[in-house]
Design a protein around this motif. Structure first.
Motif, short mmCIF file in Angstrom:
data_model
loop_
_atom_site.label_atom_id
_atom_site.label_comp_id
_atom_site.label_asym_id
_atom_site.label_seq_id
_atom_site.Cartn_x
_atom_site.Cartn_y
_atom_site.Cartn_z
N LYS A 59 0.86 -1.19 0.00
CA LYS A 59 0.00 0.00 0.00
C LYS A 59 0.90 1.24 0.00
O LYS A 59 1.56 1.55 0.98
CB LYS A 59 -0.90 0.00 1.24
CG LYS A 59 -1.90 -1.16 1.27
CD LYS A 59 -2.77 -1.11 2.52
CE LYS A 59 -3.75 -2.27 2.55
NZ LYS A 59 -4.59 -2.26 3.79
N TRP A 60 0.91 1.90 -1.15
CA TRP A 60 1.81 3.04 -1.31
C TRP A 60 1.11 4.34 -0.89
O TRP A 60 0.13 4.74 -1.47
CB TRP A 60 2.27 3.14 -2.76
CG TRP A 60 2.94 1.90 -3.26
CD1 TRP A 60 2.40 0.91 -4.02
CD2 TRP A 60 4.29 1.51 -3.01
NE1 TRP A 60 3.31 -0.08 -4.26
CE2 TRP A 60 4.49 0.26 -3.66
CE3 TRP A 60 5.36 2.07 -2.31
CZ2 TRP A 60 5.70 -0.41 -3.63
CZ3 TRP A 60 6.58 1.39 -2.28
CH2 TRP A 60 6.73 0.17 -2.93
N VAL A 65 6.19 6.91 1.80
CA VAL A 65 7.28 6.81 0.83
C VAL A 65 8.28 7.94 1.05
O VAL A 65 9.50 7.74 1.00
CB VAL A 65 6.73 6.85 -0.62
CG1 VAL A 65 7.89 6.92 -1.62
CG2 VAL A 65 5.88 5.62 -0.90
N GLY A 66 7.76 9.14 1.33
CA GLY A 66 8.64 10.28 1.59
C GLY A 66 9.52 10.04 2.80
O GLY A 66 10.73 10.32 2.78
N LYS A 67 8.93 9.53 3.87
CA LYS A 67 9.70 9.22 5.08
C LYS A 67 10.75 8.14 4.81
O LYS A 67 11.87 8.21 5.32
CB LYS A 67 8.76 8.75 6.19
CG LYS A 67 7.85 9.83 6.77
CD LYS A 67 6.94 9.23 7.83
CE LYS A 67 6.01 10.28 8.42
NZ LYS A 67 5.09 9.70 9.43
N THR A 68 10.36 7.17 3.99
CA THR A 68 11.28 6.08 3.65
C THR A 68 12.47 6.59 2.85
O THR A 68 13.61 6.15 3.05
CB THR A 68 10.56 4.98 2.86
OG1 THR A 68 9.42 4.52 3.61
CG2 THR A 68 11.47 3.80 2.60
N GLY A 174 3.09 1.27 7.17
CA GLY A 174 2.31 0.71 6.06
C GLY A 174 3.10 -0.12 5.08
O GLY A 174 2.54 -1.00 4.41
N LEU A 175 4.40 0.11 4.98
CA LEU A 175 5.23 -0.62 4.01
C LEU A 175 5.85 -1.86 4.64
O LEU A 175 6.18 -1.87 5.82
CB LEU A 175 6.34 0.29 3.47
CG LEU A 175 5.91 1.48 2.61
CD1 LEU A 175 7.11 2.36 2.30
CD2 LEU A 175 5.25 1.01 1.33
N SER A 176 6.01 -2.90 3.82
CA SER A 176 6.67 -4.11 4.31
C SER A 176 8.16 -3.85 4.47
O SER A 176 8.70 -2.88 3.95
CB SER A 176 6.45 -5.26 3.32
OG SER A 176 7.19 -5.02 2.13
#
Length: 295
Positions: A59-60, A65-68, A174-176
């Protein structure tokens, strides 16, 4: 108790503990080594991610994504600074300072989130600072040039970047783990490519290439696979205990294979640092006092 998961995590930490030994035998500088490491990790873990079908259920979310991506910058800098510390100082000393990261997480929480530091946390921070002075050597603090060349700054920067990575990772849910690492190592490839001196790869021996491949495929790809596959099935307490296999193996290899002989002051400094860290992780939770007053 999941014995299989415990064995996997123990193996992954033991292997990671040898990264310093591998690093100094690769024959290439920190930036180029981390660049190769990012390529290997991206290919290895990316392939596993796709093979297991995990990429289909991700779930993108833009914020995550920005934090990652930001975490990716911190973790890459963490690797570069750690490897540069290995170039300047003993692996045992660099690893001891690197493991100050949990203390820096406490400080970040106090500064950025206005979290109150307990007396024990403040005491642990002071003890770790004193321990750092002992293991680097008090004589290195008498001259700025000697202090800079000691590698202490690189080791501290690596610990700070690792702490920033842990601090920010707490907010990514939320990300694996595969997606998280894939994004971070991809960031590393694009981030370091412009700074790489590819001429350093000329004239390397077969032994150098084997150590480089080991650092990339084993210490990054295989270790991360075991790590992510195991921590999901273990309690936080068990994970916190087993991660100390990493510095123990690193120090043992430094002493046995690289003939590192710490001074009495350095041994005392190492004991101070790890004692304070263990106390910080396992100190009993504060009791909440509920007031009966109204208003």
């Amino acid at each position: 108790m999941n014995i299989t998961a415990m064995i996997k995590l123990t193996i992954s930490m033991a292997i990671f503990g040898s990264i310093g030994f591998f690093t100094i035998h690769t024959g290439i500088p920190a930036v180029e080594l981390v660049f190769i490491r990012c390529i290997c990790a991206t290919l290895f873990l990316g392939s596993l991610w796709i093979a297991t079908g995990g990429h289909k259920s991700e779930k993108w979310e833009k914020l995550e994504v920005g934090k990652t991506l930001i975490c990716g910058v911190f973790i890459v800098l963490n690797w570069v600074f750690l490897f540069k510390a290995f170039e300047e100082m003993s692996i045992s000393i660099a690893i001891s300072i690197y493991n100050l990261a949990p203390i820096f997480v406490l400080i970040l929480g106090a500064v950025l989130l206005a979290e109150k530091m307990t007396f024990g946390a403040i005491l642990a921070t002071i003890v770790c600072f004193i321990g750092s002075i002992f293991i680097v050597g008090i004589d290195n603090f008498t001259s700025i040039n000697d202090f800079i060349s000691s590698g202490f700054i690189w080791a501290i920067l690596s610990a700070i970047c690792y702490a920033l990575t842990m601090f920010m990772s707490k907010t990514i849910t939320g990300l694996s783990s595969y997606a998280l690492t894939f994004i971070q190592t991809t960031v590393g490839i694009f981030m370091l490519a412009p700074f790489c001196d590819f001429s350093v790869f000329n004239g390397l021996t077969t032994s150098n290439w084997l150590y480089i491949a080991g650092t990339g495929l084993i210490h990054t790809g295989f270790v991360y696979y075991l790590f992510f596959d195991s921590i999901r099935n273990l309690s936080t307490v068990v994970v916190s205990v087993l991660v100390f296999v990493d510095p123990v193996v690193a120090i043992l290899l430094d002493v046995i294979l690289l003939s590192f002989r710490p001074t009495l002051f350095q041994v005392f400094g190492i004991l101070l640092i790890f004692g304070a860290i263990i106390y910080t992780i396992y100190q009993p939770p504060q009791k909440t006092v509920i007031s009966d007053e109204k208003g």
